[in-house]
Scaffold this motif. Structure first.
Motif, PDB file in Angstrom:
ATOM      1  N   PRO A   1       1.193   5.816  -2.872  1.00  8.01           N
ATOM      2  CA  PRO A   1       0.662   6.842  -1.975  1.00  8.01           C
ATOM      3  C   PRO A   1      -0.657   7.445  -2.455  1.00  8.01           C
ATOM      4  O   PRO A   1      -1.359   8.095  -1.685  1.00  8.01           O
ATOM      5  N   GLU A   2      -0.987   7.226  -3.701  1.00 10.04           N
ATOM      6  CA  GLU A   2      -2.197   7.851  -4.232  1.00 10.04           C
ATOM      7  C   GLU A   2      -3.446   7.027  -3.943  1.00 10.04           C
ATOM      8  O   GLU A   2      -4.564   7.518  -4.082  1.00 10.04           O
ATOM      9  N   ARG A   3      -3.256   5.808  -3.532  1.00  7.51           N
ATOM     10  CA  ARG A   3      -4.402   4.952  -3.267  1.00  7.51           C
ATOM     11  C   ARG A   3      -5.150   5.359  -1.994  1.00  7.51           C
ATOM     12  O   ARG A   3      -4.537   5.922  -1.084  1.00  7.51           O
ATOM     13  N   PRO A   4      -6.426   5.050  -1.927  1.00  8.58           N
ATOM     14  CA  PRO A   4      -7.152   5.341  -0.689  1.00  8.58           C
ATOM     15  C   PRO A   4      -6.571   4.525   0.459  1.00  8.58           C
ATOM     16  O   PRO A   4      -6.120   3.403   0.256  1.00  8.58           O
ATOM     17  N   CYS A   5      -6.570   5.102   1.640  1.00  6.80           N
ATOM     18  CA  CYS A   5      -5.939   4.378   2.744  1.00  6.80           C
ATOM     19  C   CYS A   5      -6.944   3.551   3.527  1.00  6.80           C
ATOM     20  O   CYS A   5      -6.634   3.069   4.616  1.00  6.80           O
TER      21      CYS A   5
ATOM     22  N   ALA B   1      -5.552   0.287   4.612  1.00  7.11           N
ATOM     23  CA  ALA B   1      -4.666   0.321   5.771  1.00  7.11           C
ATOM     24  C   ALA B   1      -5.499   0.330   7.055  1.00  7.11           C
ATOM     25  O   ALA B   1      -5.196  -0.373   8.021  1.00  7.11           O
ATOM     26  N   HIS B   2      -6.579   1.099   7.012  1.00 13.58           N
ATOM     27  CA  HIS B   2      -7.463   1.147   8.178  1.00 13.58           C
ATOM     28  C   HIS B   2      -8.096  -0.206   8.446  1.00 13.58           C
ATOM     29  O   HIS B   2      -8.185  -0.654   9.583  1.00 13.58           O
TER      30      HIS B   2
ATOM     31  N   LEU C   1       0.824  -1.209   0.000  1.00 11.61           N
ATOM     32  CA  LEU C   1       0.000   0.000   0.000  1.00 11.61           C
ATOM     33  C   LEU C   1       0.854   1.254   0.000  1.00 11.61           C
ATOM     34  O   LEU C   1       0.623   2.181  -0.785  1.00 11.61           O
TER      35      LEU C   1
END
Lengths: 137, 137
Positions: B74-78, B81-82, B70
């Motif tokens: 860096p442009e991907r929705p996080c 990660a959440h 991920l």
DNA sequence: CTAATCTCTCTAGCAACTATAGGTTCAAGA
DNA sequence: TCTTGAACCTATAGTTGCTAGAGAGATTAG
């Protein structure tokens, strides 16, 4: 007389696991039929139930082995059984304490970020940088 | 440029573990000297610190792999990660709850017995018989 | 230059199972 | 009695996250 499958159904221990316990010396090698299949009696069933229960309580195979050896000698002092149970309980308590710290930390990390993209995500940042943590873990 | 030993000392991750992480694809294969020894730069040091920290928090290798992938985008929705962090936190909470039940049960078992010999020991009895337990575990 | 310390790869081991393959036995119905 | 299908057998390999060891080669301090 129970087959290994009967034993499995009655105790909830899977068939390969029963064979594994036999191999590990936790249960005595079962009698066999002419065709080499394992047959168990009520005694075997009880021994396996004991193991199942102890494993559910998180005791290690090694600890269980000690306990079964103890119970084979009813005249011995049971201080050893107490010691094993107490040591395990202490270990469990330690684990709980550690997990609680982790849980708190993860909660903190989770609420830290309201970004949309990974680039700004503070979760990943927090994971990268231990100094952002509130305590040791 | 750090040798694998330098990296180990700086991150607290043991040398064979670093090689293991490389083999598992968690960290990129390091550059090598003429003599085939690994050499790392600051970037490699940071990536390993990240992994060390995430492992300390109890995240699985698989989860860490997802997170590093991920953060490479860096442009991907996080949200992902959440999700990973939340799932892990839930798992930790579940573990705590279970361990607490165990701890209580072990405490109960421990105080049950004041016998001297194994023959009368209620610890072994309690381990053999689940129906003596106060709840499921 | 040499000796001490790293480092390399490869393999095997840990706990406590689980899964698979390829073959045998058992029990129940026709 | 025969057949079929489920259950059983052994042996081996895989799981997770490393750790330990062997035997050989590289690096570095004196």
């Amino acid at each position: 007389m129970f087959s290994i499958g009967d034993l499995s159904r009655r105790t909830g221990v899977k068939v390969p696991t029963i064979r594994y316990y036999e191999q590990m010396g936790l249960i005595a090698a079962a009698k066999r039929t002419e065709g080499n299949q394992r047959r168990y009696d009520r005694d075997g069933l009880e021994r396996l139930s004991f193991i199942r229960h102890a494993r559910d309580l998180g005791l290690s195979i090694e600890a269980i082995r000690e306990l079964t050896e103890l119970s084979a000698h009813p005249e011995r002092p049971c201080a050893d059984a107490h010691r094993i149970a107490r040591a395990h309980r202490t270990a469990v308590r330690t684990k709980i304490a550690r997990l609680k710290r982790l849980e708190a930390e993860l909660g903190r990390i989770e609420t830290m970020c309201d970004a949309d993209t990974v680039g700004d995500c503070r979760i990943i940042e927090a994971l990268a940088d231990h100094s952002l943590c509130s305590d040791e873990h």
